[in-house]
Design a protein around this motif. Structure first.
Motif, PDB file in Angstrom:
ATOM      1  N   PHE A 335       0.825  -1.208   0.000  1.00 26.31           N
ATOM      2  CA  PHE A 335       0.000   0.000   0.000  1.00 26.31           C
ATOM      3  C   PHE A 335       0.861   1.260   0.000  1.00 26.31           C
ATOM      4  CE2 PHE A 335      -1.908   3.377   2.664  1.00 26.31           C
ATOM      5  CZ  PHE A 335      -2.930   3.742   1.822  1.00 26.31           C
ATOM      6  N   VAL A 336       0.541   2.186  -0.897  1.00 29.23           N
ATOM      7  CA  VAL A 336       1.267   3.463  -0.957  1.00 29.23           C
ATOM      8  C   VAL A 336       0.336   4.567  -0.445  1.00 29.23           C
ATOM      9  CG1 VAL A 336       2.442   5.119  -2.457  1.00 29.23           C
ATOM     10  CG2 VAL A 336       2.549   2.663  -2.972  1.00 29.23           C
ATOM     11  N   PRO A 337       0.697   5.241   0.662  1.00 25.81           N
ATOM     12  CA  PRO A 337      -0.188   6.295   1.187  1.00 25.81           C
ATOM     13  C   PRO A 337      -0.396   7.409   0.163  1.00 25.81           C
ATOM     14  CG  PRO A 337       1.600   5.794   2.729  1.00 25.81           C
ATOM     15  CD  PRO A 337       1.920   5.092   1.450  1.00 25.81           C
ATOM     16  N   GLU A 338      -1.536   8.072   0.261  1.00 29.49           N
ATOM     17  CA  GLU A 338      -1.829   9.179  -0.644  1.00 29.49           C
ATOM     18  C   GLU A 338      -0.960  10.385  -0.330  1.00 29.49           C
ATOM     19  OE1 GLU A 338      -5.764  10.394  -1.750  1.00 29.49           O
ATOM     20  OE2 GLU A 338      -6.516   8.592  -0.786  1.00 29.49           O
ATOM     21  N   PRO A 339      -0.776  11.266  -1.310  1.00 32.37           N
ATOM     22  CA  PRO A 339      -0.048  12.508  -1.035  1.00 32.37           C
ATOM     23  C   PRO A 339      -0.768  13.331   0.049  1.00 32.37           C
ATOM     24  CG  PRO A 339      -0.471  12.270  -3.391  1.00 32.37           C
ATOM     25  CD  PRO A 339      -1.226  11.180  -2.687  1.00 32.37           C
ATOM     26  N   HIS A 340       0.013  14.145   0.772  1.00 31.67           N
ATOM     27  CA  HIS A 340      -0.507  15.106   1.763  1.00 31.67           C
ATOM     28  C   HIS A 340      -1.129  14.436   2.985  1.00 31.67           C
ATOM     29  CE1 HIS A 340       0.245  17.635  -1.627  1.00 31.67           C
ATOM     30  NE2 HIS A 340      -0.747  17.122  -2.309  1.00 31.67           N
ATOM     31  N   ARG A 341      -0.814  13.153   3.214  1.00 31.06           N
ATOM     32  CA  ARG A 341      -1.255  12.477   4.440  1.00 31.06           C
ATOM     33  C   ARG A 341      -0.008  12.082   5.204  1.00 31.06           C
ATOM     34  NH1 ARG A 341      -6.645  10.239   4.128  1.00 31.06           N
ATOM     35  NH2 ARG A 341      -7.483  10.814   2.123  1.00 31.06           N
ATOM     36  N   ILE A 342       0.389  12.891   6.158  1.00 34.46           N
ATOM     37  CA  ILE A 342       1.607  12.632   6.949  1.00 34.46           C
ATOM     38  C   ILE A 342       2.748  12.186   6.029  1.00 34.46           C
ATOM     39  CG2 ILE A 342       2.504  11.588   9.053  1.00 34.46           C
ATOM     40  CD1 ILE A 342      -0.065  11.367  10.194  1.00 34.46           C
ATOM     41  N   ALA A 343       2.995  12.973   4.979  1.00 35.13           N
ATOM     42  CA  ALA A 343       4.037  12.627   4.008  1.00 35.13           C
ATOM     43  C   ALA A 343       5.348  13.333   4.378  1.00 35.13           C
ATOM     44  CB  ALA A 343       3.594  13.059   2.613  1.00 35.13           C
ATOM     45  N   HIS A 344       6.425  12.563   4.511  1.00 34.76           N
ATOM     46  CA  HIS A 344       7.738  13.148   4.826  1.00 34.76           C
ATOM     47  C   HIS A 344       8.256  13.836   3.570  1.00 34.76           C
ATOM     48  CE1 HIS A 344      12.127  13.229   5.517  1.00 34.76           C
ATOM     49  NE2 HIS A 344      11.762  13.460   6.763  1.00 34.76           N
ATOM     50  N   VAL A 345       8.464  15.146   3.636  1.00 32.89           N
ATOM     51  CA  VAL A 345       8.885  15.916   2.457  1.00 32.89           C
ATOM     52  C   VAL A 345      10.407  15.918   2.331  1.00 32.89           C
ATOM     53  CG1 VAL A 345       8.855  18.189   1.343  1.00 32.89           C
ATOM     54  CG2 VAL A 345       6.836  17.379   2.600  1.00 32.89           C
ATOM     55  N   ALA A 346      11.107  16.252   3.421  1.00 30.98           N
ATOM     56  CA  ALA A 346      12.579  16.338   3.388  1.00 30.98           C
ATOM     57  C   ALA A 346      13.091  16.522   4.808  1.00 30.98           C
ATOM     58  CB  ALA A 346      13.016  17.518   2.519  1.00 30.98           C
ATOM     59  N   SER A 347      14.395  16.281   4.977  1.00 32.46           N
ATOM     60  CA  SER A 347      15.082  16.652   6.222  1.00 32.46           C
ATOM     61  C   SER A 347      16.101  17.719   5.875  1.00 32.46           C
ATOM     62  CB  SER A 347      15.786  15.442   6.837  1.00 32.46           C
ATOM     63  OG  SER A 347      14.832  14.468   7.200  1.00 32.46           O
ATOM     64  N   VAL A 348      16.042  18.852   6.567  1.00 33.90           N
ATOM     65  CA  VAL A 348      16.965  19.955   6.312  1.00 33.90           C
ATOM     66  C   VAL A 348      17.605  20.339   7.648  1.00 33.90           C
ATOM     67  CG1 VAL A 348      17.215  22.291   5.371  1.00 33.90           C
ATOM     68  CG2 VAL A 348      15.426  20.788   4.473  1.00 33.90           C
ATOM     69  N   ALA A 349      18.939  20.242   7.711  1.00 25.71           N
ATOM     70  CA  ALA A 349      19.690  20.618   8.928  1.00 25.71           C
ATOM     71  C   ALA A 349      19.150  19.902  10.168  1.00 25.71           C
ATOM     72  CB  ALA A 349      19.656  22.136   9.117  1.00 25.71           C
ATOM     73  N   GLY A 350      18.866  18.605  10.018  1.00 25.34           N
ATOM     74  CA  GLY A 350      18.435  17.810  11.167  1.00 25.34           C
ATOM     75  C   GLY A 350      16.981  18.006  11.561  1.00 25.34           C
ATOM     76  N   VAL A 351      16.223  18.755  10.749  1.00 26.94           N
ATOM     77  CA  VAL A 351      14.793  18.986  11.022  1.00 26.94           C
ATOM     78  C   VAL A 351      13.972  18.280   9.939  1.00 26.94           C
ATOM     79  CG1 VAL A 351      12.965  20.736  11.167  1.00 26.94           C
ATOM     80  CG2 VAL A 351      15.238  21.206  12.132  1.00 26.94           C
ATOM     81  N   ASP A 352      12.968  17.488  10.364  1.00 28.36           N
ATOM     82  CA  ASP A 352      12.077  16.818   9.402  1.00 28.36           C
ATOM     83  C   ASP A 352      10.918  17.755   9.039  1.00 28.36           C
ATOM     84  OD1 ASP A 352      13.435  14.388   9.249  1.00 28.36           O
ATOM     85  OD2 ASP A 352      12.453  13.622  11.057  1.00 28.36           O
ATOM     86  N   TYR A 353      10.549  17.759   7.759  1.00 31.67           N
ATOM     87  CA  TYR A 353       9.404  18.543   7.282  1.00 31.67           C
ATOM     88  C   TYR A 353       8.332  17.568   6.808  1.00 31.67           C
ATOM     89  CZ  TYR A 353      12.280  22.690   7.685  1.00 31.67           C
ATOM     90  OH  TYR A 353      13.054  23.707   8.194  1.00 31.67           O
ATOM     91  N   VAL A 354       7.121  17.662   7.402  1.00 27.38           N
ATOM     92  CA  VAL A 354       6.058  16.691   7.133  1.00 27.38           C
ATOM     93  C   VAL A 354       4.798  17.416   6.659  1.00 27.38           C
ATOM     94  CG1 VAL A 354       4.549  14.953   8.174  1.00 27.38           C
ATOM     95  CG2 VAL A 354       6.984  15.019   8.780  1.00 27.38           C
ATOM     96  N   ASP A 355       4.239  16.927   5.548  1.00 31.55           N
ATOM     97  CA  ASP A 355       3.044  17.512   4.936  1.00 31.55           C
ATOM     98  C   ASP A 355       1.826  16.664   5.305  1.00 31.55           C
ATOM     99  OD1 ASP A 355       0.969  18.235   3.248  1.00 31.55           O
ATOM    100  OD2 ASP A 355       1.949  17.558   1.408  1.00 31.55           O
ATOM    101  N   ASP A 356       0.971  17.196   6.177  1.00 36.98           N
ATOM    102  CA  ASP A 356      -0.319  16.558   6.436  1.00 36.98           C
ATOM    103  C   ASP A 356      -1.417  17.583   6.158  1.00 36.98           C
ATOM    104  OD1 ASP A 356      -2.093  14.568   7.051  1.00 36.98           O
ATOM    105  OD2 ASP A 356      -1.988  14.849   9.209  1.00 36.98           O
TER     106      ASP A 356
END
Length: 488
Positions: A335-356
């Motif tokens: 199963f592949v989750p849909e976009p924009h549902r707790i989706a990990h976008v990137a890690s920048v300088a040790g910080v995670d960016y999550v799109d929900d």
């Protein structure tokens, strides 16, 4: 509890005599939205005389109206009269029960049903329905269920708000084929307009305040969801949700099993989690003495608590029709989750960016905030009358800072001031002055969030609100966020 064979109780009694009650019937289809055209075509195919009405008369509705007129329907745009000598009204789910046409029909003793009820009445007798409703998690769970059923070699399709309209899925396609099993996503609106629906098994994932303006309060909203637990339906219940349990007890058939779901060790008759395993103690030969391992937490993506609950619900519904344990594991892993549902976008300088961005109400945002230990929270938009006090008070221990946007941000700021007076809070109204042309308001939001975040934090877009005050929809809001993160 023994295995339930799909043929047990899932079949509708055959209609007496005429098995096509629509021949020659005059049916009013209210609304040309998503469900209106497939409903009209299904009725025309059954020989009904169809009148479609819609209050809109614009560039969107006219071509749809023209196609239906060509197919043999009568279409009235710009007005919503109740047609003369009307036998039945099939309404779009969004139409409120107090809208004039529906109120007039009810007064005149004309039956009003929705697209799902119509689909139930015209489906093949041997097609099995597994139904899912709830305030949050419906689409994910329906798609997980479809993936599990297909991994087991079943001819299954996810329907509802997930692609194929349910009315289309009960009729033969161009090749004459109809799917054996439907994973049906049902909204409270659709259930409100359903009265003979009887799925083989069903679940109410959760109930939280939403659409209260339409239903006239939390109680009628919850009761609409409870209609999914019809007589003879296996009831799958989230033991952590008081409404889910209550609706199963009050609205179901006492002779049909209740299967509980929990995020810890399951009791006999339940599915749950033991260490990192998803375990079934319901659909096994000896529930009191044995358990079946279904999958690991690693097979569930993301393995946030609310999503593990979704996976358990999908697994229970699949097991109700005898799906093998290995297929549950394979289906969840695929199963592949849909976009924009707790989706990990990137890690920048040790910080995670999550799109929900899909967290369009407080209940969904709470599930999201619950998944991370230290959060810079991006929130705000249109709250649709929802309260945010419980959301904020429950999340205080996890919040490092907040960046607020949108029309109702003031209400979130007030709740934060009350429950977390020392929390850094920033408000962003629009793009930074002098920003590059391709930058959106989200670039300003992400920049402020990045400045507030420290290594190990998660910058989480979980707005708890609808998006239409600033964006076209929640996918656009999420896309602008991830674009801004990538530019960062």
């Amino acid at each position: 509890m023994p295995h339930h064979h799909p043929s047990d109780s899932s079949q509708t009694p055959a209609p007496a005599g005429n098995d096509n009650p629509f021949t020659g019937a005059r049916v009013c289809v209210a609304g040309l939205g998503v469900s209106g055209p497939p409903v009209a075509r299904a009725l025309l195919a059954r020989g009904a005389r169809v009148v479609v009405v819609d209050g809109r008369d614009d560039d969107t509705t006219r071509p749809v109206a023209a196609a239906l007129t060509e197919a043999g329907a009568e279409v009235v745009l710009g007005d919503t009269p109740l047609p003369e000598d009307c036998d039945l009204v099939v309404t779009s789910p969004g139409w409120r029960p107090d809208s004039p046409l529906l109120a007039r029909a009810t007064e005149a003793g004309i039956e009003v049903i929705g697209d799902v009820e119509l689909a139930w009445r015209i489906k093949p007798a041997d097609q099995v329905w597994l139904a899912i409703t709830g305030t949050n998690g419906k689409t994910t769970t329906v798609r997980m269920l479809e993936s599990i059923l297909r991994a087991d070699g079943r001819d299954a399709l996810a329907v509802g708000n997930v692609g194929t309209p349910v009315v289309d899925a009960v009729q033969p396609d161009s090749g004459g084929h109809v799917h054996d099993i439907l994973a049906v996503e049902l909204s409270s609106f659709q259930l409100h307009w359903s009265n003979s629906l009887r799925p083989h098994a069903a679940t109410v994932l959760n109930v939280a305040p939403d659409h209260l303006d339409w239903h006239g309060g939390l109680d009628p909203y919850a009761r609409a969801k409870g209609r999914v637990f019809a007589r003879g339906t296996i009831r799958v219940v989230n033991t952590a949700d008081a409404w889910s349990v209550r609706l199963a007890e009050e609205d179901g058939d006492p002779h049909t099993p209740v299967v509980g779901l929990r995020l810890d060790t399951p009791r006999a008759g339940e599915l749950g989690v033991v260490e990192d395993l998803l375990v079934d103690r319901a659909f096994v030969a000896e529930p009191h003495s044995s358990a079946e391992e279904l999958a690991t937490l690693g097979d569930v993506r993301p393995a946030a608590p609310h999503n593990v609950a979704n996976a358990l619900a999908a697994a229970a519904l699949a097991r109700s029709v005898g799906v093998a344990p290995a297929s549950v594991k394979a289906g969840l892993a695929a199963f592949v989750p849909e976009p924009h549902r707790i989706a990990h976008v990137a890690s920048v300088a040790g910080v995670d960016y999550v799109d929900d961005s899909k967290a369009t109400n407080p209940h969904a945002a709470a599930a999201s905030l619950n998944s991370y230990a230290s959060v810079v929270w991006i929130a705000g938009g249109l709250l649709k009358g929802a309260e945010v006090d419980d959301l904020v008070s429950g999340a205080v221990s996890r919040l490092r800072a907040a960046v607020l946007i949108g029309a109702d941000r003031e209400r979130i700021r007030e709740a934060l001031a009350k429950h977390a007076p020392d929390l850094p809070v920033v408000e962003v109204e629009g793009p930074e002055p002098g920003a590059p042309a391709d930058h959106t308001v989200m670039d300003a939001v992400v920049a402020r969030a990045a400045a507030l975040a420290e290594e190990g934090d998660t910058v989480l877009l979980a707005p708890a609100a609808a998006s239409m005050d600033m964006f076209t929809n929640y996918p656009e809001r999420g896309r602008f966020f991830s674009d801004a993160v990538h530019r960062l």
